[in-house]
Design a protein around this motif. Structure first.
Motif, mmCIF file in Angstrom:
data_model
loop_
_atom_site.group_PDB
_atom_site.id
_atom_site.type_symbol
_atom_site.label_atom_id
_atom_site.label_comp_id
_atom_site.label_asym_id
_atom_site.label_seq_id
_atom_site.Cartn_x
_atom_site.Cartn_y
_atom_site.Cartn_z
ATOM 1 N N THR A 111 0.823 -1.221 0.000
ATOM 2 C CA THR A 111 0.000 0.000 0.000
ATOM 3 C C THR A 111 0.854 1.267 0.000
ATOM 4 O OG1 THR A 111 -0.081 0.181 2.400
ATOM 5 C CG2 THR A 111 -1.761 -1.224 1.344
ATOM 6 N N GLY A 112 2.156 1.136 0.264
ATOM 7 C CA GLY A 112 3.022 2.325 0.289
ATOM 8 C C GLY A 112 2.837 3.173 1.538
ATOM 9 N N GLU A 113 2.266 2.554 2.569
ATOM 10 C CA GLU A 113 1.975 3.319 3.790
ATOM 11 C C GLU A 113 3.067 3.138 4.862
ATOM 12 O OE1 GLU A 113 -2.780 3.321 4.307
ATOM 13 O OE2 GLU A 113 -1.883 1.348 3.927
ATOM 14 N N LEU A 114 3.116 4.103 5.742
ATOM 15 C CA LEU A 114 3.972 3.976 6.925
ATOM 16 C C LEU A 114 3.327 2.979 7.885
ATOM 17 C CD1 LEU A 114 4.438 7.805 7.687
ATOM 18 C CD2 LEU A 114 5.668 6.395 6.017
ATOM 19 N N LEU A 115 4.146 2.368 8.733
ATOM 20 C CA LEU A 115 3.626 1.453 9.754
ATOM 21 C C LEU A 115 3.918 2.054 11.127
ATOM 22 C CD1 LEU A 115 4.896 -1.912 8.192
ATOM 23 C CD2 LEU A 115 2.684 -0.772 7.855
ATOM 24 N N ILE A 116 2.878 2.648 11.688
ATOM 25 C CA ILE A 116 3.025 3.321 12.991
ATOM 26 C C ILE A 116 1.832 2.918 13.852
ATOM 27 C CG2 ILE A 116 3.145 5.567 14.179
ATOM 28 C CD1 ILE A 116 4.233 6.813 11.662
ATOM 29 N N ALA A 117 2.086 2.726 15.136
ATOM 30 C CA ALA A 117 1.007 2.470 16.093
ATOM 31 C C ALA A 117 0.219 1.220 15.723
ATOM 32 C CB ALA A 117 0.066 3.693 16.193
ATOM 33 N N GLY A 118 0.888 0.249 15.136
ATOM 34 C CA GLY A 118 0.207 -1.000 14.809
ATOM 35 C C GLY A 118 -0.687 -0.917 13.595
ATOM 36 N N ARG A 119 -0.661 0.205 12.928
ATOM 37 C CA ARG A 119 -1.510 0.372 11.745
ATOM 38 C C ARG A 119 -0.670 0.832 10.564
ATOM 39 N NH1 ARG A 119 -4.296 2.627 15.843
ATOM 40 N NH2 ARG A 119 -3.643 4.723 15.261
ATOM 41 N N VAL A 156 6.495 -0.689 19.784
ATOM 42 C CA VAL A 156 7.735 -1.469 19.754
ATOM 43 C C VAL A 156 8.401 -1.423 18.380
ATOM 44 C CG1 VAL A 156 8.596 -3.867 19.823
ATOM 45 C CG2 VAL A 156 7.207 -2.988 21.701
ATOM 46 N N PHE A 157 7.597 -1.245 17.338
ATOM 47 C CA PHE A 157 8.170 -1.229 15.987
ATOM 48 C C PHE A 157 7.416 -0.244 15.108
ATOM 49 C CE2 PHE A 157 8.059 -2.637 11.559
ATOM 50 C CZ PHE A 157 9.415 -2.678 11.273
ATOM 51 N N ALA A 158 8.146 0.521 14.325
ATOM 52 C CA ALA A 158 7.530 1.397 13.322
ATOM 53 C C ALA A 158 8.416 1.425 12.089
ATOM 54 C CB ALA A 158 7.345 2.815 13.872
ATOM 55 N N LEU A 159 7.788 1.648 10.954
ATOM 56 C CA LEU A 159 8.510 1.734 9.676
ATOM 57 C C LEU A 159 8.148 3.045 8.998
ATOM 58 C CD1 LEU A 159 10.214 0.513 7.373
ATOM 59 C CD2 LEU A 159 8.095 -0.519 6.499
ATOM 60 N N LEU A 160 9.184 3.803 8.661
ATOM 61 C CA LEU A 160 8.993 5.104 8.019
ATOM 62 C C LEU A 160 9.622 5.087 6.627
ATOM 63 C CD1 LEU A 160 10.108 7.346 11.037
ATOM 64 C CD2 LEU A 160 7.780 6.592 10.457
ATOM 65 N N ALA A 175 7.367 10.017 5.372
ATOM 66 C CA ALA A 175 6.924 10.437 6.707
ATOM 67 C C ALA A 175 7.188 11.928 6.875
ATOM 68 C CB ALA A 175 7.684 9.652 7.765
ATOM 69 N N SER A 176 6.237 12.621 7.434
ATOM 70 C CA SER A 176 6.455 14.023 7.822
ATOM 71 C C SER A 176 7.152 14.042 9.179
ATOM 72 C CB SER A 176 5.118 14.741 7.943
ATOM 73 O OG SER A 176 4.403 14.190 9.039
ATOM 74 N N VAL A 177 7.573 15.217 9.599
ATOM 75 C CA VAL A 177 8.176 15.327 10.923
ATOM 76 C C VAL A 177 7.166 14.908 11.994
ATOM 77 C CG1 VAL A 177 9.128 16.950 12.604
ATOM 78 C CG2 VAL A 177 9.896 17.026 10.225
ATOM 79 N N ALA A 178 5.900 15.231 11.755
ATOM 80 C CA ALA A 178 4.869 14.819 12.727
ATOM 81 C C ALA A 178 4.750 13.298 12.778
ATOM 82 C CB ALA A 178 3.525 15.454 12.367
ATOM 83 N N ASP A 179 4.857 12.646 11.624
ATOM 84 C CA ASP A 179 4.834 11.174 11.601
ATOM 85 C C ASP A 179 6.012 10.609 12.404
ATOM 86 O OD1 ASP A 179 2.582 10.978 9.863
ATOM 87 O OD2 ASP A 179 3.868 11.183 8.093
ATOM 88 N N VAL A 180 7.182 11.202 12.179
ATOM 89 C CA VAL A 180 8.387 10.743 12.898
ATOM 90 C C VAL A 180 8.184 10.912 14.402
ATOM 91 C CG1 VAL A 180 10.846 11.150 13.278
ATOM 92 C CG2 VAL A 180 9.911 11.261 10.940
ATOM 93 N N ASP A 181 7.677 12.083 14.794
ATOM 94 C CA ASP A 181 7.433 12.350 16.219
ATOM 95 C C ASP A 181 6.525 11.288 16.820
ATOM 96 O OD1 ASP A 181 8.943 14.590 16.242
ATOM 97 O OD2 ASP A 181 7.272 16.016 16.261
ATOM 98 N N ARG A 182 5.477 10.975 16.108
ATOM 99 C CA ARG A 182 4.508 10.031 16.626
ATOM 100 C C ARG A 182 5.162 8.661 16.818
ATOM 101 N NH1 ARG A 182 0.197 7.920 13.858
ATOM 102 N NH2 ARG A 182 -1.266 6.938 15.311
ATOM 103 N N ALA A 183 5.897 8.221 15.814
ATOM 104 C CA ALA A 183 6.547 6.910 15.913
ATOM 105 C C ALA A 183 7.520 6.873 17.099
ATOM 106 C CB ALA A 183 7.280 6.599 14.616
#
Lengths: 529, 529
Positions: free
Chosen positions: B6-14, B215-219, B42-50
């Motif tokens: 899907t080309g999506e980031l993986l953050i917060a289990g989603r 525990v895990f995120a992908l940006l 990922a935006s800076v906000a995405d990075v912050d969240r992860a």
């Protein structure tokens, strides 16, 4: 046996006058210069020479069989001890620290050398590992063997507050030499005579063991030039430092800006929070106040592990503790500080707090001109949280009580704290649940956690951690006290498909040095070895 | 089982679309973009969240009992395997690497996870130590216990050249998770689809184990913003990186400039010198030339351990080796490189050498437009010594023969070399004396030393060192492959005078977890424990 001081650098197995500026030692108590001798700073050329000789000495020194390296370390201990009373007296004069403290520090210092000698004899720090060939695997695996060797010459900066244990012959020097690394020490200018005495003892041990003279050098400088040149020298592969945050950060910056950056192990600052949990405070507030005061003002408060921050919860027991502690602090005699500069910095720190609108002065100790006057402060957590400067170390006999409205606010304070060397819990069985819940938080903040004790006093042993998250140290993965301190100066090397006779003896078949090795990922036994 | 990308980031289990710029994956062989999906940075906000979620997850994750943490690591391995052929095919398309190589890399990748699972089960990395109280000593000593805990959330940067073993589910991620550290991965933009597949597998393992999603995120990011924000985020406590020297140095600089500096483990560049000792060269020059060419052009030369520098002594056997190697290199087919950018950098490097007045072009492989053409060079040591740029890595199927006038000049060349991942000796029994004399020199230059082999191929085991002095890596005290890689993400913590029930289980009396601990400085036995 008395050794006359000459104020010279110790390079290449000889004493030689530094090419740099002259400076004096000072009597910490009288403030008067001590002469003779006059000390002379190392020039950049002096630094270069010491570092180049260290580099030349490295291969021969690291190739020394373990028993010989261990004997050399033991001999350093014996020679430091043999300096006898003149060492203690010179250190007393230069630092103002009392005899008992310095005798204790000397015992700790020589224990460190002997602990590292035992570690070298055991071979445990080599971390030797053998992964045998798997010729029938597809693809086949060749033989792989692993151990750790010294990183190369190490620069050590002596500390002001431990003229023996963290100085010329202190833990950094002993652990680097134990790792097989030559050492170039930059002495702290607050105690150059003490430094020269210890430096000569180590230099004599180098000569007695017929080691290359470059294994050890001692440099002086009352300024910064020699230290900067030392950290920037290409032969230097790591730095050990104990001192101020400003000093440590300056060295970190220099080391990171080198063409080849090198690790800096700087132990810099810590306020060593003590958490006064409610049960403990209710049960023994007065005793705690007495013990706290003794710890906070020991050695005029000049310990990295000084309890500078006492956290508790609003209420009658906290108020009572504050009153007891104020009474104790009021009775603290004025103390001699290590140097006029350290006293001046202390007075500035105290002045800043005394003027702070949210900080209450709970007590001051006795005042004597030219001496440090103990100081006890109190502040509410919400004020503490809004001004990060209140969490900064005031080096000396100053400590601050922080009153938290509730457990939630206590947690916020802990979470916002910078990295520390230690965090202490004062608790009774009734506090167990709260203590359990705080543990994950304090584990993230410090290298050593204590229950019902005070953090001053650092045991030299296998389980000690004297280190912690930044800015307590520049590298939380290490300790500067205890056997694990040697790891700072080691790097792993793997040997692939080496013939038996080209391998280091420690890694040969049949385990000829009888080391505790790993074989195929498990402790080696007679069957596998 | 096929998972649609899907080309999506993986953050917060989603999975969620990145807020940053869109970019495409490319087919390495055709150079054409692959779509769908479109990837979003990922935006800076995405990075912050992860990073914030990683920080929140840290305490719960590190508190996980060893067996559960090990099962989670094993499950990551199983889920990566279960991705099956679609993973291999996607990686082949995105990287141009052949099936056999990628299947081998996958095997190595899952072995890594399983090796760390076994290490976690053993508890050996905890390095548990107990120093019992000595109540009768003067002064008495309180009980001290020691282990190592995770440093906190780790940022991992995927490499271009190992889409599996040094990427999203590679050694850095596995070792950090084994250490108890949550991981935020920045995928390499050269293989985002491969990254997403592996990332989803790890994310599913996190969910299956009911671990906190942080525990895990992908940006993703095809540029630098997300990576910079990641390294600068206060929650991140260490960085693992495999890539270019430029990239590694940029991250080092960012990490050192943080208010709280953090360690960066960057594996950057190495030319992996091979020393062709005279006996070996005389005995089997032709075989060596063939094996050398195979190693140097394997995977289109895109290995950190590629033999880029062949050192020998002037003479007929060296000339013969050069002729054999030239013949072999001429027959090397043109190769697909990982990305157009990497091909371009290779071509610039080759152009630079081909124009160099002191460098002779010995051979070029087959030429095909848009493919990398192998290149073999020859230079005299005195020219090599005067131009440091000749010692720099040209990433790809390029290698240089350096002809030394005599052993003394060989030593000078070795001494002047930068730090390396590996140094190899090709030797026969007749070369033993020379090899012995060179050993101290090469031990100082590299993390892994080989005899009669080629450095490509890095075993995942207890005795491996994939690391080396700067600029091979940013931190020579570590390895990024093998069990010792876990040490990068651990820090020691000491517990002083803790009551039994407040201690971590690993450190309690009676050794309830049955660990290999140290007790009073020695391995614990049933008698002491």
């Amino acid at each position: 046996m008395t050794m006359p001081l000459t104020g010279e650098l110790l390079i290449a197995g000889r004493a030689q006058r530094g090419e740099g500026a002259a400076f004096h030692a000072f009597d910490a108590t009288s403030g008067e210069p001590i002469a003779p001798p006059v000390f002379h700073a190392a020039s950049v050329a002096d630094v270069d020479r010491a570092c180049e000789l260290a580099d030349e000495a490295f291969d021969a020194y690291r190739a020394l069989p373990a028993e010989q390296r261990a004997r050399f370390l033991d001999d350093c201990a014996a020679r430091i001890e043999a300096l006898g009373d003149p060492l203690i007296e010179r250190a007393m004069t230069e630092t103002g620290l009392p005899r008992a403290r310095l005798e204790g520090e000397r015992a700790r210092t020589v224990n460190q050398w002997r602990m590292f000698a035992a570690l070298v004899r055991s071979g445990d720090a080599l971390d030797a590992r053998v992964e045998p060939a798997l010729p029938h695997r597809q693809p086949p695996r060749t033989d792989l063997r692993f151990w750790r060797i010294g990183v190369g010459p190490v620069a050590v900066f002596g500390a002001s507050n431990f003229p023996l244990a963290f100085s010329v012959g202190g833990g950094d020097t002993a652990s680097a030499l134990a790792a097989g690394c030559p050492v170039v020490v930059k002495a702290h200018p607050a105690h150059p005579g003490t430094s020269e005495l210890v430096g000569r003892a180590v230099q004599q041990a180098v000569a007695a063991a017929s080691l290359p003279a470059g294994v050890f050098a001692l440099l002086f400088d009352a300024g910064y030039d020699a230290g900067c040149a030392l950290v920037q020298h290409p032969a230097i592969r790591a730095v050990g430092f104990t001192g101020s945050r400003t000093g440590g950060l300056a060295l970190l910056k220099l080391a990171a800006a080198r063409p080849e950056p090198i690790p800096v192990y700087a132990e810099m600052s810590s306020v060593n929070p003590n958490l006064l949990l409610p049960g403990a405070l209710a049960a023994r507030g007065e005793t705690l106040a007495r013990e706290f005061t003794a710890s906070a003002t020991l050695g005029c408060g000049q310990f990295c592990t000084n309890p500078g921050l006492m956290l508790g919860l609003t209420g009658a027991t906290f108020d009572a503790f504050a009153a007891y502690a104020a009474r104790e602090f009021s009775a603290v005699p004025a103390g001699v500080m290590l140097t006029a500069g350290i006293l001046h910095a202390y007075e500035r720190g105290v002045e800043r707090l005394s003027q702070h609108p949210q900080v209450t002065t709970l007590a001051r100790g006795a005042a004597v001109s030219g001496r440090a006057q103990a100081a006890l402060w109190r502040v509410r957590a919400n004020s503490f949280l809004t001004d990060p400067s209140l969490g900064e170390e005031v080096f000396g006999p100053s400590s601050m009580l922080v009153e938290c409205a509730d457990e939630a606010e206590l947690r916020v304070v802990l979470r916002k704290l910078e990295g520390q060397l230690t965090v202490t819990l004062h608790m009774d069985p009734a506090d167990a649940e709260l203590a359990h819940s705080l543990l994950p938080l304090i584990e993230r903040k410090a290298g050593r956690l204590l229950v019902n004790g005070f953090p001053t006093g650092v045991e030299v042993c296998d389980a000690m951690v004297h280190g912690g998250p930044f800015p307590a140290t520049s590298d939380s993965r290490s300790t500067s006290v205890g056997t694990a301190a040697i790891e700072r100066f080691l790097r792993p090397v793997c040997y692939q498909n080496f013939a038996e006779d080209l391998l280091p003896e420690a890694l040969r078949d049949g385990n000829p040095l009888n080391l505790r090795r790993r074989f195929a990922g498990r402790p080696e036994t007679k069957e596998t070895g």
